[in-house]
Write a protein that holds these residues in place. Sequence first.
Motif, short mmCIF file in Angstrom:
data_model
loop_
_atom_site.label_atom_id
_atom_site.label_comp_id
_atom_site.label_asym_id
_atom_site.label_seq_id
_atom_site.Cartn_x
_atom_site.Cartn_y
_atom_site.Cartn_z
N GLY A 164 0.79 -1.23 0.00
CA GLY A 164 0.00 0.00 0.00
C GLY A 164 0.82 1.28 0.00
O GLY A 164 0.27 2.37 0.17
N ASP A 165 2.12 1.17 -0.17
CA ASP A 165 2.98 2.35 -0.20
C ASP A 165 3.21 2.76 -1.65
O ASP A 165 4.24 2.44 -2.26
N ILE A 166 2.25 3.48 -2.21
CA ILE A 166 2.26 3.82 -3.62
C ILE A 166 3.38 4.80 -3.96
O ILE A 166 4.02 4.68 -5.00
N ASP A 167 3.65 5.75 -3.07
CA ASP A 167 4.74 6.70 -3.34
C ASP A 167 6.08 5.99 -3.44
O ASP A 167 6.89 6.29 -4.32
N ASP A 168 6.32 5.03 -2.55
CA ASP A 168 7.56 4.26 -2.60
C ASP A 168 7.59 3.39 -3.86
O ASP A 168 8.64 3.24 -4.49
N ALA A 169 6.45 2.84 -4.24
CA ALA A 169 6.38 2.04 -5.46
C ALA A 169 6.78 2.89 -6.66
O ALA A 169 7.59 2.45 -7.49
N ILE A 170 6.23 4.09 -6.75
CA ILE A 170 6.55 4.98 -7.87
C ILE A 170 8.04 5.30 -7.89
O ILE A 170 8.67 5.27 -8.96
N MET A 171 8.61 5.56 -6.73
CA MET A 171 10.05 5.86 -6.65
C MET A 171 10.86 4.67 -7.21
O MET A 171 11.80 4.86 -7.99
N ASN A 172 10.49 3.46 -6.83
CA ASN A 172 11.22 2.28 -7.30
C ASN A 172 10.99 2.01 -8.79
O ASN A 172 11.92 1.65 -9.51
N PHE A 173 9.76 2.19 -9.25
CA PHE A 173 9.50 2.02 -10.68
C PHE A 173 10.26 3.06 -11.51
O PHE A 173 10.81 2.74 -12.57
N ASP A 174 10.32 4.30 -11.00
CA ASP A 174 11.09 5.33 -11.70
C ASP A 174 12.58 4.96 -11.77
O ASP A 174 13.23 5.17 -12.79
#
Length: 124
Positions: free
Chosen positions: A26-36
């Motif tokens: 549920g940590d979408i901001d962290d997910a985005i950081m890792n996908f980036d």
Amino acid sequence: MEEGNVDMEKDSYYYYQLGIASMKNGDIDDAIMNFDKSISLNRHFKTYEKLYESYNLLGDKNRAKDCICKAYKENPNNDRIAYLYANELIDEDEETSLKILRDIVIRNKSYKPAIQMLSKYEEG
């Protein structure tokens, strides 16, 4: 020091997997950081798809749309990506969207989401 860990940290797949884990937690901001980070190492349509999902979860429709567009450009022959892109495009460019849907159905006659969306717009 284990060399395997050093090499793995440099791998785009490593960051993609971290992004998946963050999404599940549920940590979408962290997910985005890792996908980036993954994208910065190696562009891949699946990573753009996950960014699309992440931005949609945050309600950022513009960034989501940009990501699915990039995913489609990376792999226009992936049925799911093409369908998601056509779905995003339908309101602003119905003709192109319907062409994409037709192309999906031509190559995969059993892809129900495309068949259903195509029949919805062609029938009515």
